[in-house]
Design a protein around this motif. Structure first.
Motif, PDB file in Angstrom:
ATOM      1  N   THR A 336       9.996 -15.311   3.174  1.00 47.20           N
ATOM      2  CA  THR A 336       9.635 -13.953   3.583  1.00 47.20           C
ATOM      3  C   THR A 336       8.189 -13.687   3.189  1.00 47.20           C
ATOM      4  O   THR A 336       7.622 -14.347   2.310  1.00 47.20           O
ATOM      5  N   LEU A 337       7.600 -12.692   3.837  1.00 47.29           N
ATOM      6  CA  LEU A 337       6.243 -12.293   3.504  1.00 47.29           C
ATOM      7  C   LEU A 337       6.169 -11.747   2.092  1.00 47.29           C
ATOM      8  O   LEU A 337       5.199 -11.973   1.377  1.00 47.29           O
ATOM      9  N   GLN A 338       7.211 -11.046   1.648  1.00 47.87           N
ATOM     10  CA  GLN A 338       7.201 -10.465   0.307  1.00 47.87           C
ATOM     11  C   GLN A 338       7.124 -11.550  -0.757  1.00 47.87           C
ATOM     12  O   GLN A 338       6.420 -11.421  -1.750  1.00 47.87           O
ATOM     13  N   GLU A 339       7.844 -12.666  -0.568  1.00 44.26           N
ATOM     14  CA  GLU A 339       7.798 -13.744  -1.542  1.00 44.26           C
ATOM     15  C   GLU A 339       6.418 -14.387  -1.585  1.00 44.26           C
ATOM     16  O   GLU A 339       5.943 -14.777  -2.656  1.00 44.26           O
ATOM     17  N   LEU A 340       5.768 -14.512  -0.432  1.00 48.38           N
ATOM     18  CA  LEU A 340       4.414 -15.074  -0.417  1.00 48.38           C
ATOM     19  C   LEU A 340       3.446 -14.164  -1.160  1.00 48.38           C
ATOM     20  O   LEU A 340       2.631 -14.626  -1.963  1.00 48.38           O
ATOM     21  N   VAL A 341       3.536 -12.860  -0.913  1.00 45.27           N
ATOM     22  CA  VAL A 341       2.648 -11.913  -1.595  1.00 45.27           C
ATOM     23  C   VAL A 341       2.916 -11.911  -3.091  1.00 45.27           C
ATOM     24  O   VAL A 341       1.992 -11.902  -3.911  1.00 45.27           O
ATOM     25  N   ASP A 342       4.197 -11.934  -3.482  1.00 48.81           N
ATOM     26  CA  ASP A 342       4.520 -11.940  -4.909  1.00 48.81           C
ATOM     27  C   ASP A 342       3.998 -13.203  -5.580  1.00 48.81           C
ATOM     28  O   ASP A 342       3.499 -13.167  -6.714  1.00 48.81           O
ATOM     29  N   GLY A 343       4.091 -14.344  -4.876  1.00 49.68           N
ATOM     30  CA  GLY A 343       3.602 -15.590  -5.465  1.00 49.68           C
ATOM     31  C   GLY A 343       2.098 -15.581  -5.667  1.00 49.68           C
ATOM     32  O   GLY A 343       1.591 -16.067  -6.680  1.00 49.68           O
ATOM     33  N   LEU A 344       1.351 -14.997  -4.708  1.00 50.94           N
ATOM     34  CA  LEU A 344      -0.106 -14.935  -4.848  1.00 50.94           C
ATOM     35  C   LEU A 344      -0.516 -13.891  -5.880  1.00 50.94           C
ATOM     36  O   LEU A 344      -1.469 -14.093  -6.628  1.00 50.94           O
ATOM     37  N   ASN A 345       0.210 -12.775  -5.940  1.00 49.97           N
ATOM     38  CA  ASN A 345      -0.117 -11.751  -6.934  1.00 49.97           C
ATOM     39  C   ASN A 345       0.167 -12.228  -8.350  1.00 49.97           C
ATOM     40  O   ASN A 345      -0.421 -11.730  -9.314  1.00 49.97           O
ATOM     41  N   ALA A 346       1.083 -13.182  -8.494  1.00 50.10           N
ATOM     42  CA  ALA A 346       1.401 -13.697  -9.828  1.00 50.10           C
ATOM     43  C   ALA A 346       0.212 -14.388 -10.471  1.00 50.10           C
ATOM     44  O   ALA A 346       0.146 -14.527 -11.691  1.00 50.10           O
ATOM     45  N   LEU A 347      -0.744 -14.826  -9.653  1.00 55.34           N
ATOM     46  CA  LEU A 347      -1.944 -15.467 -10.195  1.00 55.34           C
ATOM     47  C   LEU A 347      -2.938 -14.460 -10.746  1.00 55.34           C
ATOM     48  O   LEU A 347      -3.895 -14.843 -11.420  1.00 55.34           O
ATOM     49  N   GLY A 348      -2.771 -13.179 -10.429  1.00 58.58           N
ATOM     50  CA  GLY A 348      -3.683 -12.146 -10.931  1.00 58.58           C
ATOM     51  C   GLY A 348      -5.078 -12.253 -10.367  1.00 58.58           C
ATOM     52  O   GLY A 348      -6.067 -12.110 -11.093  1.00 58.58           O
ATOM     53  N   ILE A 349      -5.205 -12.505  -9.084  1.00 55.64           N
ATOM     54  CA  ILE A 349      -6.512 -12.689  -8.463  1.00 55.64           C
ATOM     55  C   ILE A 349      -6.872 -11.456  -7.656  1.00 55.64           C
ATOM     56  O   ILE A 349      -6.023 -10.650  -7.272  1.00 55.64           O
ATOM     57  N   SER A 350      -8.159 -11.305  -7.384  1.00 53.86           N
ATOM     58  CA  SER A 350      -8.657 -10.178  -6.605  1.00 53.86           C
ATOM     59  C   SER A 350      -8.522 -10.478  -5.116  1.00 53.86           C
ATOM     60  O   SER A 350      -8.354 -11.629  -4.711  1.00 53.86           O
ATOM     61  N   PRO A 351      -8.612  -9.441  -4.265  1.00 55.13           N
ATOM     62  CA  PRO A 351      -8.511  -9.692  -2.818  1.00 55.13           C
ATOM     63  C   PRO A 351      -9.566 -10.658  -2.295  1.00 55.13           C
ATOM     64  O   PRO A 351      -9.274 -11.470  -1.415  1.00 55.13           O
ATOM     65  N   ARG A 352     -10.799 -10.593  -2.804  1.00 54.72           N
ATOM     66  CA  ARG A 352     -11.840 -11.498  -2.319  1.00 54.72           C
ATOM     67  C   ARG A 352     -11.549 -12.942  -2.714  1.00 54.72           C
ATOM     68  O   ARG A 352     -11.838 -13.875  -1.954  1.00 54.72           O
ATOM     69  N   ASP A 353     -10.991 -13.148  -3.922  1.00 54.55           N
ATOM     70  CA  ASP A 353     -10.582 -14.498  -4.293  1.00 54.55           C
ATOM     71  C   ASP A 353      -9.389 -14.951  -3.463  1.00 54.55           C
ATOM     72  O   ASP A 353      -9.252 -16.137  -3.141  1.00 54.55           O
ATOM     73  N   LEU A 354      -8.524 -13.997  -3.111  1.00 56.59           N
ATOM     74  CA  LEU A 354      -7.365 -14.331  -2.300  1.00 56.59           C
ATOM     75  C   LEU A 354      -7.777 -14.841  -0.924  1.00 56.59           C
ATOM     76  O   LEU A 354      -7.117 -15.718  -0.350  1.00 56.59           O
TER      77      LEU A 354
END
Length: 374
Positions: A336-354
């Motif tokens: 799901t899209l939510q799992e992808l977002v949660d996995g990327l947010n777990a790294l604690g990165i900014s939108p520009r790094d994302l």
């Protein structure tokens, strides 16, 4: 007997709930055909014209810097019987403007449309101005509307000897119902026997679903998907009515739309928008930040008393380097899209790094989506 009837009733209710539940979920992601297609021939047309705005309080064009304004003013006065040939005209109450409007589909002669007005020269503001009669031309060079009226602006400009305040854009304005349609565009929708529906978001699956929905409603194969963007409809034989009657019923049909997996990135603002079908395979990601801080603190050095020295500036630089490393994190295969977002947010990165991380994941082939950079 009563218990048997009660069990049958409960079984029927449970069966109905199981059948209606997926239908309800499908309806939540569906849309009317009216909201996802455009009908061929039913469209707006752009109009443009050149005119003069008069009545400005000294905020118009400077005629020496805007020769087209001076020429237009002299031509207008000559048409009104005022001869200004060879005269040195000095007025700051006139501004040359471009007038634009959209002629709606099936706009009737005599109806009114809104127009937009924008300064062409070096006018400071169009506040309080009145647009004189301005023909509005189509792409074919024909006049389709005539515009005139008082200009309403959304901004203002006030200035004094040492300060200036500007709010909004005072050199653009709008005239509500400021143009009168003089010519209609000939297109008889009711006389058409074949018409094409253009999908606003082209997609093969959606085009096929639209055609199937129309054919199921009519009962005969009258709709054919020609390509991802177009569905062609032919009026059935023996249909008691014209194509307008048919379109009225068709546009209320509900279909479930489909779309390609896409990620839209705006690098200027750092905005990232992901579609619901974005998927990512298992991948490991690590990200680090390197921050370099440089501070200049110069000091003034005074010479000794009674010496021939001079005052000097001694530079002093403080340099600090900070590095923040994150551990290698594994993003499991997402469903799901939510799992992808949660996995990327777990790294604690900014939108520009994302943005950089998503592009790197795409380069590895682990991201099953199209990346569109605005």
């Amino acid at each position: 007997m009563k218990n048997s009837l009660l069990r049958q009733l409960l079984a029927s209710l449970i069966t109905a709930a199981l059948v209606l539940a997926p239908m309800h979920g499908a309806q939540a992601a569906a849309a009317r055909i009216k909201d996802i297609v455009d009908i061929e021939g039913v469209r707006e047309n752009q109009l443009v014209g050149y005119g003069l705005v008069v009545g400005l309080d000294g905020t118009g064009d400077s005629l020496n810097n805007s020769p087209f304004t001076k020429q237009s003013l002299q031509s207008m006065l000559e048409r009104l019987g005022v001869n200004t040939a060879g005269q040195n005209v000095r007025t700051a109450n006139v501004a040359a403007v471009m007038v634009t409007a959209n002629l709606p589909a099936f706009g009737a002669q005599g109806s009114r449309i809104d127009v937009n007005v924008a300064a062409l020269g070096d006018s400071k503001s169009l506040q309080g101005g009145t647009l004189l009669v301005t023909p509005l031309l189509g792409a074919d060079g024909e006049v389709y509307a005539i515009a005139q009226g008082s200009v309403t602006i959304n901004g203002f400009k006030a200035e004094g000897a040492a300060a200036t305040v500007i709010s909004g854009v005072p050199t653009t304005g709008r005239i509500s119902s400021g143009a009168l349609i003089e010519r209609e565009i000939a297109f008889e929708l009711g006389a058409q026997r074949t018409l094409r529906l253009s999908l606003r978001n082209p997609d093969l699956t959606t085009a096929r679903r639209v055609a199937l929905s129309i054919n199921d409603f009519i009962g005969v194969p009258t709709a054919v998907p020609e390509n991802p963007s177009v569905v062609r409809i032919t009026l059935p034989q023996g249909f008691n009515g014209n194509i307008v009657d048919l379109l009225t019923d068709i546009e209320q049909l509900v279909v479930q739309t489909d779309e390609v997996a896409k990620i839209v990135i705006d690098e200027n603002s750092g905005i990232i928008v992901m579609g619901k079908d974005v998927r990512v395979s298992s991948v490991a990601v690590a990200q680090s930040n390197l921050t370099v801080t440089i501070a200049e603190n110069p000091t003034i050095v005074q010479p000794a008393p009674l010496s021939n020295g001079v005052t000097a500036v001694q530079p002093s630089t403080q340099l600090n380097v900070a590095r923040k490393d994150s551990k290698l994190a594994v993003i499991d295969e997402s469903v799901t899209l939510q799992e992808l977002v949660d996995g990327l947010n777990a790294l604690g990165i900014s939108p520009r790094d994302l943005i950089a991380i998503l592009q790197a994941i795409k380069a590895t082939g682990a991201l099953q989506a199209e990346i569109q950079v605005m």
